[in-house]
Design a protein around this motif. Structure first.
Motif, PDB file in Angstrom:
ATOM      1  N   ALA A  65      33.539  42.271  -3.785  1.00  0.00           N
ATOM      2  CA  ALA A  65      34.064  41.313  -4.753  1.00  0.00           C
ATOM      3  C   ALA A  65      35.041  40.344  -4.089  1.00  0.00           C
ATOM      4  N   ALA A  66      35.835  40.858  -3.129  1.00  0.00           N
ATOM      5  CA  ALA A  66      36.816  40.020  -2.448  1.00  0.00           C
ATOM      6  C   ALA A  66      36.177  39.112  -1.403  1.00  0.00           C
ATOM      7  N   HIS A  67      35.060  39.561  -0.845  1.00  0.00           N
ATOM      8  CA  HIS A  67      34.408  38.802   0.235  1.00  0.00           C
ATOM      9  C   HIS A  67      32.890  38.910   0.049  1.00  0.00           C
ATOM     10  N   PRO A  68      32.334  38.209  -0.966  1.00  0.00           N
ATOM     11  CA  PRO A  68      30.926  38.388  -1.354  1.00  0.00           C
ATOM     12  C   PRO A  68      29.929  37.669  -0.459  1.00  0.00           C
ATOM     13  N   VAL A  69      29.669  38.236   0.712  1.00  0.00           N
ATOM     14  CA  VAL A  69      28.654  37.698   1.615  1.00  0.00           C
ATOM     15  C   VAL A  69      27.739  38.825   2.061  1.00  0.00           C
ATOM     16  N   SER A  70      26.568  38.487   2.576  1.00  0.00           N
ATOM     17  CA  SER A  70      25.664  39.496   3.100  1.00  0.00           C
ATOM     18  C   SER A  70      26.237  40.083   4.379  1.00  0.00           C
ATOM     19  N   LEU A 192      24.932  65.995   4.317  1.00  0.00           N
ATOM     20  CA  LEU A 192      23.534  65.559   4.204  1.00  0.00           C
ATOM     21  C   LEU A 192      23.257  64.959   2.828  1.00  0.00           C
ATOM     22  N   MET A 193      23.927  65.491   1.790  1.00  0.00           N
ATOM     23  CA  MET A 193      23.742  64.942   0.449  1.00  0.00           C
ATOM     24  C   MET A 193      24.403  63.577   0.308  1.00  0.00           C
ATOM     25  N   PHE A 194      25.506  63.364   1.029  1.00  0.00           N
ATOM     26  CA  PHE A 194      26.221  62.099   0.877  1.00  0.00           C
ATOM     27  C   PHE A 194      25.331  60.900   1.177  1.00  0.00           C
ATOM     28  N   VAL A 195      24.560  61.003   2.251  1.00  0.00           N
ATOM     29  CA  VAL A 195      23.714  59.868   2.610  1.00  0.00           C
ATOM     30  C   VAL A 195      22.678  59.588   1.527  1.00  0.00           C
ATOM     31  N   ALA A 196      22.377  60.600   0.692  1.00  0.00           N
ATOM     32  CA  ALA A 196      21.429  60.408  -0.401  1.00  0.00           C
ATOM     33  C   ALA A 196      22.018  59.593  -1.543  1.00  0.00           C
ATOM     34  N   PHE A 197      23.332  59.356  -1.503  1.00  0.00           N
ATOM     35  CA  PHE A 197      23.991  58.552  -2.537  1.00  0.00           C
ATOM     36  C   PHE A 197      24.216  57.108  -2.114  1.00  0.00           C
ATOM     37  N   THR A 198      24.007  56.802  -0.849  1.00  0.00           N
ATOM     38  CA  THR A 198      24.528  55.551  -0.317  1.00  0.00           C
ATOM     39  C   THR A 198      23.670  54.326  -0.588  1.00  0.00           C
ATOM     40  N   GLY A 199      22.774  54.387  -1.521  1.00  0.00           N
ATOM     41  CA  GLY A 199      22.018  53.200  -1.895  1.00  0.00           C
ATOM     42  C   GLY A 199      22.882  52.111  -2.484  1.00  0.00           C
ATOM     43  N   TYR A 200      24.076  52.473  -2.989  1.00  0.00           N
ATOM     44  CA  TYR A 200      24.976  51.440  -3.510  1.00  0.00           C
ATOM     45  C   TYR A 200      25.343  50.443  -2.423  1.00  0.00           C
ATOM     46  N   GLY A 201      25.226  50.872  -1.156  1.00  0.00           N
ATOM     47  CA  GLY A 201      25.521  49.968  -0.058  1.00  0.00           C
ATOM     48  C   GLY A 201      24.588  48.775  -0.019  1.00  0.00           C
ATOM     49  N   ARG A 202      23.333  48.951  -0.528  1.00  0.00           N
ATOM     50  CA  ARG A 202      22.415  47.822  -0.569  1.00  0.00           C
ATOM     51  C   ARG A 202      22.957  46.738  -1.480  1.00  0.00           C
ATOM     52  N   ILE A 203      23.658  47.136  -2.531  1.00  0.00           N
ATOM     53  CA  ILE A 203      24.221  46.155  -3.459  1.00  0.00           C
ATOM     54  C   ILE A 203      25.277  45.324  -2.743  1.00  0.00           C
ATOM     55  N   ALA A 204      26.160  46.013  -2.005  1.00  0.00           N
ATOM     56  CA  ALA A 204      27.240  45.305  -1.306  1.00  0.00           C
ATOM     57  C   ALA A 204      26.705  44.401  -0.198  1.00  0.00           C
ATOM     58  N   THR A 205      25.712  44.877   0.557  1.00  0.00           N
ATOM     59  CA  THR A 205      25.202  44.067   1.664  1.00  0.00           C
ATOM     60  C   THR A 205      24.459  42.836   1.179  1.00  0.00           C
ATOM     61  N   MET A 206      24.136  42.794  -0.111  1.00  0.00           N
ATOM     62  CA  MET A 206      23.450  41.624  -0.682  1.00  0.00           C
ATOM     63  C   MET A 206      24.410  40.760  -1.484  1.00  0.00           C
ATOM     64  N   GLY A 207      25.711  40.833  -1.141  1.00  0.00           N
ATOM     65  CA  GLY A 207      26.719  40.090  -1.881  1.00  0.00           C
ATOM     66  C   GLY A 207      26.448  38.599  -1.966  1.00  0.00           C
ATOM     67  N   GLU A 208      25.753  38.059  -0.984  1.00  0.00           N
ATOM     68  CA  GLU A 208      25.460  36.631  -0.965  1.00  0.00           C
ATOM     69  C   GLU A 208      24.363  36.241  -1.950  1.00  0.00           C
ATOM     70  N   GLU A 209      23.587  37.229  -2.414  1.00  0.00           N
ATOM     71  CA  GLU A 209      22.453  36.932  -3.292  1.00  0.00           C
ATOM     72  C   GLU A 209      22.683  37.329  -4.747  1.00  0.00           C
ATOM     73  N   ILE A 210      23.806  38.038  -5.034  1.00  0.00           N
ATOM     74  CA  ILE A 210      24.080  38.531  -6.384  1.00  0.00           C
ATOM     75  C   ILE A 210      24.960  37.536  -7.128  1.00  0.00           C
ATOM     76  N   SER A 211      24.550  37.169  -8.328  1.00  0.00           N
ATOM     77  CA  SER A 211      25.324  36.233  -9.135  1.00  0.00           C
ATOM     78  C   SER A 211      26.586  36.909  -9.673  1.00  0.00           C
TER      79      SER A 211
END
Length: 388
Positions: A65-70, A192-211
């Motif tokens: 939110a503070a730095h919304p870029v890919s 091992l379970m933690f990495v199964a939750f980290t799909g939220y990272g895709r949202i952050a890495t696409m900060g440049e494309e999210i309105s």
């Protein structure tokens, strides 16, 4: 030709991207892999991983939110810490998520080989072919990918719903070899379970494309983690109900194998194949955006930062991503690739939390203790899992 990606993904699209990134290898493979390690403590491993993911997810949302870029923590490291932190985070992300994609592709390939009675020697070829196919989808543009994501998430949820319902319909069973978990195995399973939750990272890495990134990114992260936590706990309880898993065999393992009814098994296998294909799709998209960001800064050849004429795709970065994932699939297996992903992504999110602590008070909407807890959780799981 534009040098910035188009903001054409809203809250619903971001949520679908998050769910599509998570609901696959995590639900159909990682929960079972963790069950073979944690035994009766499986649900606690899921809870520890979920709390860690929530702290890291909020830190990621704060930064996005503070730095919304890919580019995710690669960009945040540069912006809030120093160039070295950004470069290290970028490479950690690429390795971690490429390993996750390779895991998903290999798991799908094993499922297909068993379902169609194809020789196991063809598994690697199928996995690389799958990576190639979804690379083409990503190159078609994120808007078209979102439609496919929605379909993949729906099929994944149906498959998991069938598994949970069918498992609880069976008589309760005791494991053939009751596991004797220790506190270290609990934290190993949680890592091992933690990495199964980290799909939220895709949202952050696409900060440049999210309105409206300041509003949509945090909401999408929290909603994604809430839904996924409930699903993982349900799947974990179902696994324990039918007797748990004494050992993990990547050549034949799927949660579907725990079901007695062959028709239900087939539906769950299909759901798993579709869901894990969705994971591959989203990881190709997410990793390519980090490769794109590294090319823009010159930490990778600048040629990988070139965009398509309409600004909807990054062809060079996407093909580099495919090559890295294909190499891991070629030389690794399901369990080894997933373990590599777990350790590297925990260190990556450790850097994320450090960066989040540097966000100014004016831009901050989460308390600092959340990022401190996330930081301690990440490095604590790395150390404890390494000792297991």
């Amino acid at each position: 030709m534009t040098d910035r990606l188009i903001r054409n993904t809203g809250l619903s699209g971001a949520l679908v991207i998050g769910l599509g990134s998570i609901l696959g290898t995590g639900a159909y493979v990682s929960v079972g892999l963790s069950a073979s390690i944690a035994g009766s403590w499986l649900v606690w491993a899921i809870v520890i991983a979920a709390v860690t993911a929530l702290c890291n997810g909020l830190s990621s949302a704060q930064l996005a939110a503070a730095h919304p870029v890919s580019g995710g923590t690669y960009e945040y490291g540069y912006q809030f810490l120093n160039p070295l932190s950004g470069i290290v985070a970028g490479w950690l992300f690429i390795v971690a998520k490429s390993a996750s994609a390779a895991t998903a592709a290999l798991a799908v390939a094993w499922s297909i080989s068993v379902l169609l009675t194809i020789s196991a020697t063809s598994v690697t070829v199928i996995a690389i072919g799958l990576l190639f196919l979804f690379t083409l989808f990503v190159l078609s543009g994120v808007r078209r990918t979102n439609w496919l994501n929605a379909l993949l998430v729906a099929v994944s949820l149906i498959g998991l719903g069938v598994f949970v319902a069918a498992a609880f319909a069976q008589p309760s069973a005791l494991p053939e070899t009751p596991p004797t978990p220790s506190s270290l195995s609990l934290f190993h399973a949680a890592a091992l379970m933690f990495v199964a939750f980290t799909g939220y990272g895709r949202i952050a890495t696409m900060g440049e494309e999210i309105s409206e990134p300041r509003r949509n990114i945090p909401k999408a992260v929290v909603l994604t983690l809430a839904v996924v936590s409930a699903i993982y706990i349900a799947v974990g309880l179902a696994i324990l109900h039918v007797g748990g898993i004494s050992s993990f065999d990547e050549s034949r393992f799927t949660i579907a194998s725990l079901l007695a009814n062959p028709d239900w098994r087939l539906l769950v296998v299909i759901g798993g194949v579709v869901a894990m294909s969705g994971v591959v799709l989203n990881l190709v998209l997410g990793v390519s955006r980090v490769v794109l960001a590294m090319g823009r800064r010159g930490d990778l050849p600048r040629s990988v930062a070139k965009l398509s004429s309409n600004g909807h795709a990054a062809p060079a970065a996407t093909w580099v991503t495919f090559a890295i994932m294909a190499l891991i699939a070629l030389f690794g297996g399901v369990q080894s690739a997933w373990t590599l992903s777990a350790f590297t992504v925990l260190v990556y999110y450790g850097i994320t939390n450090i960066a989040a602590l540097r966000v100014s008070a004016e831009q901050r909407f989460i308390p600092k203790w959340v990022s401190v807890l996330g930081l301690i959780s990440c490095f604590g799981l790395v150390i404890l899992a390494a000792l297991a």
